[in-house]
Structures are given as structure tokens and as C-alpha cells.
Motif scaffolding. Structure first.
Motif, PDB file in Angstrom:
ATOM      1  N   UNK A  44      15.101  76.206  48.757  1.00  0.00           N
ATOM      2  CA  UNK A  44      15.872  76.461  47.538  1.00  0.00           C
ATOM      3  C   UNK A  44      15.734  75.292  46.565  1.00  0.00           C
ATOM      4  N   UNK A  45      15.758  74.057  47.066  1.00  0.00           N
ATOM      5  CA  UNK A  45      15.587  72.891  46.194  1.00  0.00           C
ATOM      6  C   UNK A  45      14.237  72.944  45.488  1.00  0.00           C
ATOM      7  N   UNK A  46      13.194  73.298  46.226  1.00  0.00           N
ATOM      8  CA  UNK A  46      11.864  73.409  45.625  1.00  0.00           C
ATOM      9  C   UNK A  46      11.835  74.511  44.571  1.00  0.00           C
ATOM     10  N   UNK A  47      12.437  75.651  44.886  1.00  0.00           N
ATOM     11  CA  UNK A  47      12.460  76.764  43.931  1.00  0.00           C
ATOM     12  C   UNK A  47      13.239  76.403  42.674  1.00  0.00           C
ATOM     13  N   UNK A  48      14.391  75.747  42.827  1.00  0.00           N
ATOM     14  CA  UNK A  48      15.192  75.359  41.655  1.00  0.00           C
ATOM     15  C   UNK A  48      14.434  74.381  40.769  1.00  0.00           C
TER      16      UNK A  48
END
Length: 87
Positions: free
Chosen positions: A56-60
Motif C-alpha cells: 500500500x505504501x508503494x501504491x500510495x
């Protein structure tokens, strides 16, 4: 109860989020709209869903074109695995 961004002299604009906020794309998107260049997500996850939080951090970071620092507590209250993701 509010979105928080602040300016850090010599660095840029920082947006703050805590733990589960990152799971909701609107939260990161709103911080980016407020001018955040780095979203600092403070986490205390001792559970197996840390792998999902990393994704999720990478996607955000990618979709909002901001840096994301996902900072997890160390054992015994967290699993570590903190990371800084570039856009």
C-alpha cells in the motif's frame, strides 16, 4: 479529526497519517492535494498484514507522486520493516 500538513524548512511539505489511514486511498490523495511532498505514515503493526502495508505504501507513492515513509515500530510492538518509497 483533520488532515495535517506542515512545512519543514530546507526539505518541503510533510503530510501526516497514522496506521490504518494508509489503507484508504482518499487519505493519501487528500494530503497530496494539500501539497504534501512526503507522507509520513506512523505504524505499530505486530501482525502479519505488514506485507500488505508495504504494498500500500508503494501504491500510495506511485499514484500520488509523493514520497511515502511507512515507519513501523520495532518488536515487541511492531514488526519493523520500515521503508521510504519514492514516487
Amino acid at each position: 479529526d483533520e488532515f495535517v500538513v506542515f512545512d519543514m524548512a530546507g526539505f518541503g511539505r510533510i503530510g501526516l497519517s497514522i496506521c490504518y489511514d494508509a489503507w484508504f486511498p482518499e487519505s493519501s490523495r487528500h494530503l497530496a492535494w494539500m501539497g504534501a511532498e512526503l507522507i509520513l505514515n506512523l505504524v505499530q503493526t505486530p501482525t502479519s498484514d505488514r506485507a500488505q502495508e508495504i504494498t500500500i505504501a508503494k501504491a500510495n507513492a506511485i499514484v500520488n507522486q509523493v514520497f511515502v515513509a511507512s515507519v513501523n515500530a520495532a518488536a515487541p510492538n511492531g514488526l519493523g520493516q520500515s521503508l521510504l518509497v519514492d514516487p
